[in-house]
Design an enzyme around this catalytic site. Structure first.
Site, PDB file in Angstrom:
ATOM      1  CB  SER A 159      -0.954  -0.078   1.266  1.00 43.94           C
ATOM      2  OG  SER A 159      -1.475   1.237   1.422  1.00 43.94           O
ATOM      3  CE1 TYR A 185      -3.319  -1.980   5.613  1.00 41.12           C
ATOM      4  CE2 TYR A 185      -2.981   0.389   4.945  1.00 41.12           C
ATOM      5  CZ  TYR A 185      -3.275  -0.936   4.649  1.00 41.12           C
ATOM      6  OH  TYR A 185      -3.756  -1.210   3.272  1.00 41.12           O
TER       7      TYR A 185
END
Length: 313
Positions: A159, A185
């Site tokens: 990501s 994350y």
């Protein structure tokens, strides 16, 4: 200095467009997190090209719904459902042990994002445990099947949020620092990118190409824990607009890395918008790859740390 890899495809290309003309009959694929969103579209496209596809999902009922939709839409009946909970190492081991025969394509797509502070029974922070360690254990366990295929592709879905944190080796599980869901994350997504760097180096001799991808910003179930008010504030702040993609566009880079002859023999790279990403720059708020996410020394260290964590679990 390596040459940046480019293709004719762009941020708006769809998975179907990048797979056009590619024949996958006789090839076997696994897509994790294939019960919705980008994972479902990735599986659908691979099936449409003729591959035998296993949907590795936590919720078998949701997976069955997607499988029937894929069969109806593609006519390909070689669609299977298998239960996989990446946060549970027993589940990962059982899934890998049940796999028989070669594996040509593995798309490590599943993930969680923005969850409250949570640790597994092993003491692992949940983002790191699910997004990285679960996929690390799965892929290394499936290495013999990938090597048997002789020309296998592994896609590690990262990501752009990897820029929020490197892998903090001194405190992987937020035991000594305040918990931050975004940093957690981000760390896990950096780990996904570093995994591709080290796996590509270790497994090139087995004919296994491993790359990381940033699929783009897509409104999927992954975002169910993201603060909607915070997202709305960001979008109203005058900051550069988030470059939203459809699920079909979001799956395109994964499908490209998994199937395209344009990328034969390419490994250890990080791709976005169907092309290899450029180095991170301050003026590019939504793209680029941080140097720490491509660092071979960090990648080798992460591999060893991950191996040790799994051995102790």
């Amino acid at each position: 200095m390596t040459t940046r890899i480019t293709t004719p495809f762009t941020a708006t290309s769809t998975a179907a467009e990048v797979a056009a003309g590619i024949e996958l009959s006789g090839r076997r694929a696994i897509v994790t997190g294939a019960s919705s969103g980008i994972g479902a579209e990735t599986a659908r496209t691979l099936a449409g090209a003729g591959a035998e596809v296993t949907l590795a999902v936590r919720n078998p009922a949701a997976g069955e719904h997607v499988a029937q939709d894929i069969i109806a839409g593609t006519g390909n009946k070689q669609i299977h459902i298998a239960v996989l909970d990446l946060a549970d190492q027993t589940s990962v081991a059982a899934f890998a042990a049940a796999w028989q025969g070669p594996l040509h394509i593995l798309v490590n797509n599943a993930g969680i994002m923005g969850v409250p502070a949570t640790h597994t029974p092993d003491g692992w922070e949940l983002h790191f445990a699910t997004n990285h360690l679960g996929h690390f254990a799965l892929t290394t366990a499936l290495h013999p099947a990938l090597a048997t295929a002789g020309d296998a592709r592994v896609v590690s879905v990262s990501s752009s949020q990897h820029r929020l944190s490197p892998v903090v080796f001194d405190d992987l599980h937020f035991q000594r620092r305040p918990y931050d869901a975004h940093a957690a994350y981000g760390q896990s997504k950096t780990a996904n990118a570093l995994f591709a760097v080290e796996a590509a180096q270790r497994w090139a001799g087995d004919g296994i190409a491993v790359n990381a991808v940033m699929p783009g910003v897509v409104r999927t179930n992954l975002m169910r824990h993201v603060d909607r008010d915070l997202l709305a504030q960001f979008e109203a702040s005058g900051a550069p607009a988030l470059p939203w993609k459809t699920a079909e566009q979001g799956a395109a880079t994964s499908v490209l890395l998994a199937t395209s002859p344009l990328l034969a023999g390419i490994g250890g790279r990080y791709f976005e918008d169907c092309n290899e990403a450029e180095p991170l720059r301050p003026d590019n708020l939504h793209g680029g790859v941080a140097a720490y996410a491509q660092d071979p020394d960090q990648a080798a260290r992460l591999w060893q740390v991950s191996t040790d964590l799994l051995a102790d679990s």
